[in-house]
Write an enzyme that holds these catalytic residues in place. Structure first.
Site, PDB file in Angstrom:
ATOM      1  NE  ARG A 111      32.213 -59.010  -1.187  1.00  0.00           N
ATOM      2  CZ  ARG A 111      31.137 -59.054  -0.399  1.00  0.00           C
ATOM      3  NH1 ARG A 111      31.262 -58.733   0.886  1.00  0.00           N
ATOM      4  NH2 ARG A 111      29.964 -59.413  -0.846  1.00  0.00           N
ATOM      5  CB  SER A 153      31.201 -60.669  -7.758  1.00  0.00           C
ATOM      6  OG  SER A 153      29.972 -61.332  -7.584  1.00  0.00           O
ATOM      7  CD  GLU A 167      34.042 -59.335  -4.454  1.00  0.00           C
ATOM      8  OE1 GLU A 167      34.001 -60.457  -3.923  1.00  0.00           O
ATOM      9  OE2 GLU A 167      33.035 -58.739  -4.876  1.00  0.00           O
TER      10      GLU A 167
END
Length: 337
Positions: free
Chosen positions: A162, A237, A333
């Site tokens: 990420r 998420s 995230e």
């Protein structure tokens, strides 16, 4: 070039947060983008793609630039592979479905991820055992400082979990204009062992799956676990799955033998953040209209009238409790503004 004033960003972020942009402009050409960046320094611009990976906690006192560059084209191909370029403003899921309709394999596990193509290399998005970096060739990006267009290769993007160079060394210095992917035309290598994909295929008695079968399985799984942003505000998420040392993992696993995990190598193990949050007692937790989703603890939601600050407070509360219970820090995230 039409710049609007005091525009609500509620329709432009998947959390459905009603914050306002002091100035707002929609860009559908590179020439207009060059014009706006030439007239304004980077710290006076706020880039907006699909609005799916951000938590807005206050009004934006900058020029919000909504990037709407469109177009999908084939750059080259041979018997086995095709190189496809998508402009930054294309919806990611629509682009993935386009590749599947053309029988181009590689992105099927990334179906139904919200957002636009332009943000995918920034985040190195991933799901079900596949990340952007696995099929990414390069991206073109506009340098805000001098309006030059630079091409970044896979290696130059410095992808990590990420992460990319655009979130670190080059943060706020470039605007991604397009991304190119190398996809298979035949002999597709399917990844069905991660998550519940194989289980979903077995349920349908599919013994020899196609890339569309895998995509359909991923879509079904995501729909069963994740809320639709058009009905309940969310950003998918919210936290990254933490990667911990083997020693830390073994200490936790000793007391939690049913804990799911994914071995990365001999030194590192990935633990699902959703499991950690659920074990910390937050699944289905609600703080006013800010909450943790009842089916997937990894997802924070806006049940209607939550403020960005409330969701941020909830996220920090979850972080603190997970750390208290397991000694692990889970990092967002989602970008928090």
């Amino acid at each position: 070039m039409k710049i609007q004033q005091n525009i609500s960003l509620k329709p432009y972020n998947t959390f459905g947060l009603d914050v306002f942009a002091k100035y707002f402009i929609e860009i559908d050409s590179i020439s207009t983008l060059k014009e706006i960046t030439k007239a304004n320094k980077a710290n006076n611009l706020f880039l907006l793609g699909g609005g799916s990976n951000m938590l807005l906690t206050k009004d934006i006192d900058k020029i919000v630039v909504k990037l709407n560059l469109k177009g999908i084209s084939i750059l080259k191909e041979d018997d086995d592979y095709v190189w496809v370029e998508s402009q930054a403003g294309e919806n990611w899921h629509v682009f993935v479905l386009w590749t599947i309709d053309h029988n181009y394999g590689g992105l099927e596990n990334l179906s139904l991820i919200p957002g636009n193509v332009g943000t995918t290399p920034i985040q190195n998005i991933g799901a079900y055992g596949v990340e952007i970096k696995d099929h990414f060739v390069s991206c073109k990006a506009l340098c805000i400082k001098d309006q030059s267009i630079v091409e970044f290769t896979n290696e130059e993007c410095r992808f990590d979990y990420r992460e990319s160079i655009f979130k670190n060394e080059l943060k706020d210095q470039y605007i991604v204009l397009s991304a190119t992917f190398k996809l298979s035309k035949q002999n597709h290598i399917l990844k069905t062992s991660y998550g519940a994909i194989q289980e979903e295929l077995d349920k349908k008695n599919i013994l020899s799956p196609t890339i569309k079968d895998v995509s359909d399985a991923v879509i079904a799984i995501r729909k069963s676990k994740l809320p639709d942003p058009s009905k309940i505000g969310n950003s998918g998420s919210f936290f990254k799955n933490p990667i911990v040392s083997k020693t830390i993992f073994e200490n936790i696993y000793k007391n939690n033998p049913t804990m799911p995990y994914y071995t990365i190598n001999d030194e590192w193990v990935k633990i699902p953040a959703g499991w950690l949050i659920e074990q910390s007692g937050f699944k289905g937790y609600r703080l006013g209209d800010a909450g943790v989703h009842e089916k997937q603890a990894l997802v924070l939601v806006n049940y209607g009238k939550a403020k960005g600050e409330q969701i941020k407070k909830l996220a920090y509360t979850v972080q603190a409790e997970v750390y208290k219970m397991f000694g692990i820090t889970i990092s967002p995230e989602v970008n928090i503004f």
